[in-house]
Design a protein around this motif. Structure first.
Motif, short mmCIF file in Angstrom:
data_model
loop_
_atom_site.label_atom_id
_atom_site.label_comp_id
_atom_site.label_asym_id
_atom_site.label_seq_id
_atom_site.Cartn_x
_atom_site.Cartn_y
_atom_site.Cartn_z
N GLY A 125 -8.18 25.36 27.49
CA GLY A 125 -6.95 25.32 26.59
C GLY A 125 -6.03 24.41 26.49
O GLY A 125 -6.51 23.14 27.14
N VAL A 126 -4.82 24.42 25.99
CA VAL A 126 -3.94 23.35 25.84
C VAL A 126 -2.65 23.82 26.87
O VAL A 126 -2.03 25.11 26.25
N LYS A 127 -2.33 22.92 27.68
CA LYS A 127 -1.31 23.28 28.51
C LYS A 127 -1.04 24.73 29.30
O LYS A 127 -1.99 25.19 29.18
N GLY A 128 -0.18 24.89 29.95
CA GLY A 128 0.07 26.13 30.63
C GLY A 128 -0.51 26.02 32.01
O GLY A 128 -1.23 24.88 32.50
N ALA A 129 -0.32 27.00 32.97
CA ALA A 129 -0.88 26.99 34.40
C ALA A 129 -2.47 26.98 34.44
O ALA A 129 -2.81 26.44 35.30
N GLY A 130 -2.87 27.83 33.42
CA GLY A 130 -4.51 27.61 33.61
C GLY A 130 -5.21 26.25 33.23
O GLY A 130 -6.11 26.21 33.48
N ALA A 131 -4.38 25.32 32.43
CA ALA A 131 -4.84 24.08 32.29
C ALA A 131 -4.58 23.26 33.46
O ALA A 131 -5.18 21.99 33.46
N ARG A 132 -4.00 23.40 34.46
CA ARG A 132 -3.76 22.47 35.69
C ARG A 132 -4.77 22.52 36.49
O ARG A 132 -5.61 23.42 36.42
N LYS A 133 -4.84 21.63 37.42
CA LYS A 133 -5.65 21.52 38.51
C LYS A 133 -5.74 22.38 39.42
O LYS A 133 -6.89 23.22 39.75
N SER A 134 -4.61 22.84 39.79
CA SER A 134 -4.61 23.97 40.95
C SER A 134 -3.48 25.07 40.43
O SER A 134 -2.60 25.62 40.87
N ALA A 135 -4.54 25.75 39.40
CA ALA A 135 -3.66 27.02 39.05
C ALA A 135 -4.20 28.09 39.67
O ALA A 135 -5.10 29.10 39.10
N HIS A 136 -3.82 28.35 40.71
CA HIS A 136 -4.30 29.55 41.54
C HIS A 136 -3.09 30.44 41.56
O HIS A 136 -2.26 30.53 42.10
N LYS A 137 -3.57 31.41 40.72
CA LYS A 137 -2.75 32.87 40.73
C LYS A 137 -2.94 33.77 41.52
O LYS A 137 -3.99 33.83 41.96
N ARG A 138 -1.82 34.54 42.24
CA ARG A 138 -2.03 35.53 43.11
C ARG A 138 -2.92 36.70 42.58
O ARG A 138 -2.75 36.90 41.41
N PRO A 139 -3.51 37.37 43.32
CA PRO A 139 -4.01 38.62 42.90
C PRO A 139 -3.20 39.51 42.28
O PRO A 139 -2.09 39.89 42.91
N GLY A 140 -3.58 40.12 41.14
CA GLY A 140 -2.66 41.03 40.63
C GLY A 140 -1.64 40.22 39.56
O GLY A 140 -1.05 40.95 38.93
N PHE A 141 -1.69 39.08 39.39
CA PHE A 141 -0.55 38.43 38.52
C PHE A 141 -1.04 38.54 37.03
O PHE A 141 -2.11 38.27 36.89
N GLN B 152 4.00 39.27 33.22
CA GLN B 152 4.45 40.51 32.87
C GLN B 152 4.40 41.34 34.09
O GLN B 152 4.04 41.17 35.11
N MET B 153 4.97 42.67 33.85
CA MET B 153 5.47 43.70 35.03
C MET B 153 3.72 43.96 35.47
O MET B 153 3.15 44.58 34.79
N PRO B 154 3.49 43.63 36.84
CA PRO B 154 2.27 44.11 37.03
C PRO B 154 1.95 45.42 37.29
O PRO B 154 2.72 46.33 37.39
N LEU B 155 0.47 45.89 37.16
CA LEU B 155 0.29 47.16 37.19
C LEU B 155 0.31 47.74 38.25
O LEU B 155 1.08 49.17 38.33
N LYS B 156 0.55 47.32 39.44
CA LYS B 156 0.65 47.69 40.59
C LYS B 156 2.15 48.12 41.22
O LYS B 156 2.45 49.06 41.74
N ILE B 157 2.90 47.56 40.04
CA ILE B 157 4.53 48.15 40.12
C ILE B 157 4.67 48.95 39.20
O ILE B 157 5.67 49.71 39.33
N ARG B 158 3.97 48.89 38.00
CA ARG B 158 4.44 49.74 36.83
C ARG B 158 3.76 51.33 37.58
O ARG B 158 4.66 52.16 36.93
N LEU B 159 2.79 51.40 38.02
CA LEU B 159 2.33 52.79 38.34
C LEU B 159 3.25 53.54 39.56
O LEU B 159 3.95 52.65 40.30
N PRO B 160 3.47 54.69 39.44
CA PRO B 160 4.29 55.37 40.34
C PRO B 160 3.82 55.45 41.65
O PRO B 160 2.66 55.35 41.96
N LYS B 161 4.62 55.57 42.71
CA LYS B 161 4.13 55.64 44.10
C LYS B 161 4.21 56.99 44.46
O LYS B 161 4.80 57.85 44.19
N PHE B 162 3.28 57.26 45.46
CA PHE B 162 2.88 58.61 46.08
C PHE B 162 3.08 59.07 47.34
O PHE B 162 2.66 59.83 47.75
N GLY B 163 3.71 57.89 48.08
CA GLY B 163 4.20 58.34 49.41
C GLY B 163 3.31 57.93 50.42
O GLY B 163 2.06 57.41 50.27
N PHE B 164 3.46 58.50 51.62
CA PHE B 164 2.44 58.21 52.83
C PHE B 164 1.47 59.15 52.81
O PHE B 164 1.83 60.49 52.81
#
Length: 198
Positions: free
Chosen positions: A32-48, A52-64
């Protein structure tokens, strides 16, 4: 003969990008054109998700959830009436189908409507205060499980260690000399008054 020569093996040739516009993967090479994905070291963390608000944060927490709960069970005092014999232990509970074989820890609890008057001896099980009083009132006895006494000993040792550390800190503070600020000379006091007068 080699494994990569078998038919159907993963011997697909890698795509060579950036080899002309006719290949369809020239110039930007499919990035594509420009942006993080077009760069040489576009290493995104898992869940990024691109900001946008990641799914792991959008989902409710269920405790221990404790894995020990799968191998722990409670048996009411009234259920012990079904056991034949005077000794109640893990083997007796399994034999009378009050617990399954996978259970490792059992605690006897007092029933809501106590209806127990059998003389028994409890061995190797956890017992609440109310259940212990009811068993002893019926003439029985309770031998507390070893894992419960070990846990109590560990807790007591931990409390003693924490208290000793706290006392050592207090003793160190009391033993340290109390430093007082040095007294100012007459010249320093005069200079301070002069500065204040300006």
């Amino acid at each position: 003969m080699r494994l990569n020569t078998f038919e159907g093996s993963n011997n697909k040739k890698s795509v060579r990008v950036g080899r002309g516009i006719g290949s369809g993967l020239g110039k930007t090479c499919g990035r594509g054109v420009k942006g993080a994905g077009a760069r040489k070291s576009a290493h995104k963390r898992p869940g990024f998700e691109g900001g946008q608000m990641p799914l792991k944060i959008r989902l409710p927490k269920f405790g221990f959830w404790s894995p020990k709960s799968d191998v722990t069970a409670e048996v009411t005092l009234n259920d012990l009436n079904r056991i034949e014999g005077d000794v109640v232990d893990m083997a007796a509970l399994v034999a009378n189908r009050l617990i399954t074989k996978k259970i490792k820890y059992v605690k006897i609890v007092l029933s809501r409507v106590p209806n127990f008057n059998k003389k028994i001896t409890v061995k190797g099980l956890g017992v609440t205060k109310g259940a212990k009083a009811a068993i002893e009132a019926a003439g029985g006895s309770v031998e507390v499980a070893k894992y419960i006494t070990d846990a109590a000993e560990r807790l007591e040792a931990s409390n003693k260690k924490s208290a000793a550390k706290q006392q050592a800190r207090i003793d160190a503070l009391n033993a340290a000399p109390k430093l007082r600020p040095a007294k100012k000379t007459a010249e320093q006091k005069a200079a301070k008054k002069a500065a204040a007068g300006k």
